[in-house]
Design a protein around this motif. Structure first.
Motif, mmCIF file in Angstrom:
data_model
loop_
_atom_site.group_PDB
_atom_site.id
_atom_site.type_symbol
_atom_site.label_atom_id
_atom_site.label_comp_id
_atom_site.label_asym_id
_atom_site.label_seq_id
_atom_site.Cartn_x
_atom_site.Cartn_y
_atom_site.Cartn_z
ATOM 1 N N UNK A 1 5.112 15.883 2.945
ATOM 2 C CA UNK A 1 4.459 17.286 3.347
ATOM 3 C C UNK A 1 4.518 17.540 5.019
ATOM 4 N N UNK A 2 4.623 16.368 5.733
ATOM 5 C CA UNK A 2 4.526 16.716 6.901
ATOM 6 C C UNK A 2 6.220 16.728 7.538
ATOM 7 N N UNK A 3 7.029 15.799 7.113
ATOM 8 C CA UNK A 3 8.352 15.731 7.689
ATOM 9 C C UNK A 3 8.338 15.090 8.887
ATOM 10 N N UNK A 4 9.488 14.291 9.264
ATOM 11 C CA UNK A 4 9.565 13.700 10.753
ATOM 12 C C UNK A 4 9.407 14.694 11.903
ATOM 13 N N UNK A 5 9.362 15.732 11.506
ATOM 14 C CA UNK A 5 9.218 16.956 12.682
ATOM 15 C C UNK A 5 7.740 16.762 13.155
ATOM 16 N N UNK A 6 6.795 16.649 12.316
ATOM 17 C CA UNK A 6 5.252 16.483 12.713
ATOM 18 C C UNK A 6 4.872 15.356 12.689
ATOM 19 N N UNK A 7 5.743 14.450 12.154
ATOM 20 C CA UNK A 7 5.072 12.811 12.029
ATOM 21 C C UNK A 7 6.146 11.955 11.635
ATOM 22 N N UNK A 8 6.276 10.947 12.373
ATOM 23 C CA UNK A 8 7.119 9.658 12.173
ATOM 24 C C UNK A 8 6.178 8.369 11.888
ATOM 25 N N UNK A 9 5.966 8.119 10.482
ATOM 26 C CA UNK A 9 5.368 7.176 10.244
ATOM 27 C C UNK A 9 5.624 5.600 10.624
ATOM 28 N N UNK A 10 7.035 5.618 10.621
ATOM 29 C CA UNK A 10 7.488 4.255 11.084
ATOM 30 C C UNK A 10 7.116 3.953 12.461
ATOM 31 N N UNK B 1 1.010 -1.138 -0.017
ATOM 32 C CA UNK B 1 0.028 -0.013 0.030
ATOM 33 C C UNK B 1 0.981 1.195 0.096
ATOM 34 N N UNK B 2 0.611 2.146 -0.986
ATOM 35 C CA UNK B 2 1.390 3.314 -1.021
ATOM 36 C C UNK B 2 0.473 4.639 -0.820
ATOM 37 N N UNK C 1 -0.413 -8.873 5.272
ATOM 38 C CA UNK C 1 1.135 -9.323 5.232
ATOM 39 C C UNK C 1 1.445 -8.204 3.732
ATOM 40 N N UNK C 2 1.050 -7.052 3.824
ATOM 41 C CA UNK C 2 1.716 -6.216 2.776
ATOM 42 C C UNK C 2 2.731 -5.128 3.200
ATOM 43 N N UNK C 3 3.580 -4.534 2.565
ATOM 44 C CA UNK C 3 4.421 -3.714 2.851
ATOM 45 C C UNK C 3 3.586 -2.269 2.964
ATOM 46 N N UNK C 4 4.014 -1.256 3.931
ATOM 47 C CA UNK C 4 3.156 0.061 3.850
ATOM 48 C C UNK C 4 4.074 1.020 3.576
ATOM 49 N N UNK C 5 3.925 1.688 2.649
ATOM 50 C CA UNK C 5 4.953 2.924 2.200
ATOM 51 C C UNK C 5 4.199 4.185 2.323
#
Length: 385
Positions: free
Chosen positions: A174-183, A139-140, A165-169
């Motif tokens: 737009x938000x950068x790791x300063x506002x969001x760390x998706x990992x 999923x992207x 069991x799918x990769x999530x990308x």
């Protein structure tokens, strides 16, 4: 662990033990001498590894909270390399409203090699689930859709990817790791891969083209690292240094840019020429509450609908402080017409369905004084009434 603003300010510091240089040196070299037969300094050839690029990659790993990061020659170079993870016959589920270059890459390049994509509404988690096939591999999604800034339910999509069991990308430009760390989206959930067009906020000065990928699983990181070297679309040392320099002021820039964006979004809502404003920082925006559940900020990009094409032309030709140019995230404010710039490769019917009308304007707010920017826009609005 230090706060994120501290990690950003310290990015690349003291990576040269020989001299103690505070600023990472630019190792402008193609190759590296070996101490002796069978020995290496850890660097052999700049395509494979370079100390300046490694300093940036190490900094991004710490900032993202991943196990490894990889720097590429552009955001699309990063995404192209990631798609090389997949094989002929594989399928991706992709959020609608993604960057136009993502559509072009998937539909006009990788489709020729047998990799297919299904596009679904970015806010419709059920549509993502319904689009999954036996041959779906990933999923992207973008953390905010471009250019209408719709907010996906990232934790729900992360759970969906895990359950199937799918990769999530996640493209988090737009938000950068300063506002969001998706990992790390909480409760053990998170993206497997985060990708950035580092040309935007991370480098931050409209002077660099770069891409970043960060990964949270060691085995997956090994595969991405192999592809980075094999494909070879790596970031050059000078551009790696410029991106490191940009990271150091990311927190300061984004705080200032977001304040201006909210002020200008509220002002635009009061203007008779403006039919609608898209910005999740506005309390009445459909994505406002959702974004607050997993991000600490709303970004510094907004879009708005004007009455007609003539009003759009007056605006882009009338502003003096704001440049009519593609891109976003730099210290200078930019104005863009997505239908004829970033999303021009989509059909007129597809653009209309996605809300990318001919009268939609996107603003990326820089670090100028917000009152000056409002005056600039107001003056352009008043021309030739």
């Amino acid at each position: 662990m230090p706060q994120l603003a501290t990690l950003l300010a310290q990015a690349g510091r003291q990576t040269d033990p020989l001299t103690g240089a505070i600023s990472t040196p630019i190792y402008q070299t193609a190759t590296f001498a070996h101490p002796a037969v069978g020995e290496s300094t850890g660097f052999d050839y700049t395509r494979s590894a370079n100390p300046t690029r490694k300093a940036l990659e190490d900094a991004m790993t710490a900032i993202e909270g991943g196990v490894a990061s990889f720097a590429f020659a552009s955001g699309l170079a990063a995404l192209s390399t990631l798609i090389c993870l997949f094989n002929q016959g594989d399928h991706l589920v992709v959020a609608e409203g993604s960057y136009g270059g993502t559509y072009r890459l998937l539909d006009q390049v990788f489709a020729r090699f047998g990799i297919s994509a299904t596009y679904v509404p970015v806010t419709d988690t059920a549509a993502f689930a319904a689009a999954i096939r036996p041959n779906t591999r990933a999923l992207l999604v973008e953390s905010l859709s471009n250019p209408c800034l719709a907010v996906p339910d990232l934790p729900a999509l992360a759970q969906l990817a895990r359950d199937n069991d799918k990769l999530f990308i996640v493209d988090n430009t737009f938000l950068t790791p300063y506002w969001l760390r998706p990992l790390d989206l909480g409760d053990g959930l998170g993206a497997d891969i985060v990708v950035h067009s580092a040309s935007k906020f991370l480098a931050g000065h409209n002077d660099t083209i770069a891409g970043i990928v960060s990964v949270r699983d060691p085995a997956l990181a090994e595969r991405v690292g192999y592809l980075q070297n094999a494909v070879g679309a790596v970031l050059a040392p000078q551009d790696a240094w410029l991106t490191l320099r940009g990271l150091k002021t990311l927190a300061l820039r984004l705080d200032a840019q977001q304040r201006s964006t909210l002020a200008i979004a509220r002002w635009l809502q009061t203007q008779p020429q403006v039919k609608h404003v898209y910005y999740p920082g506005l309390e009445d925006d459909p994505g406002h509450a959702r974004l607050q559940t997993f991000a600490s900020g709303f970004g510094s990009v907004l879009s708005f609908e004007l009455a007609d094409n003539a009003a759009v032309a007056r605006l882009v030709e009338g502003v003096k402080l704001i440049a009519f140019a593609e891109s976003l995230g730099g210290v200078e404010s930019l104005i863009t017409i997505p239908a004829v710039q970033t999303h021009a490769n989509l059909s007129a019917e597809e653009r209309l369905r996605l809300g990318v009308t001919d009268t939609l304007v996107r603003l990326s707010l820089g670090i100028e004084n917000a009152d000056d920017l409002i005056t600039d826009i107001a003056t352009a609005f008043s021309l030739h009434k």
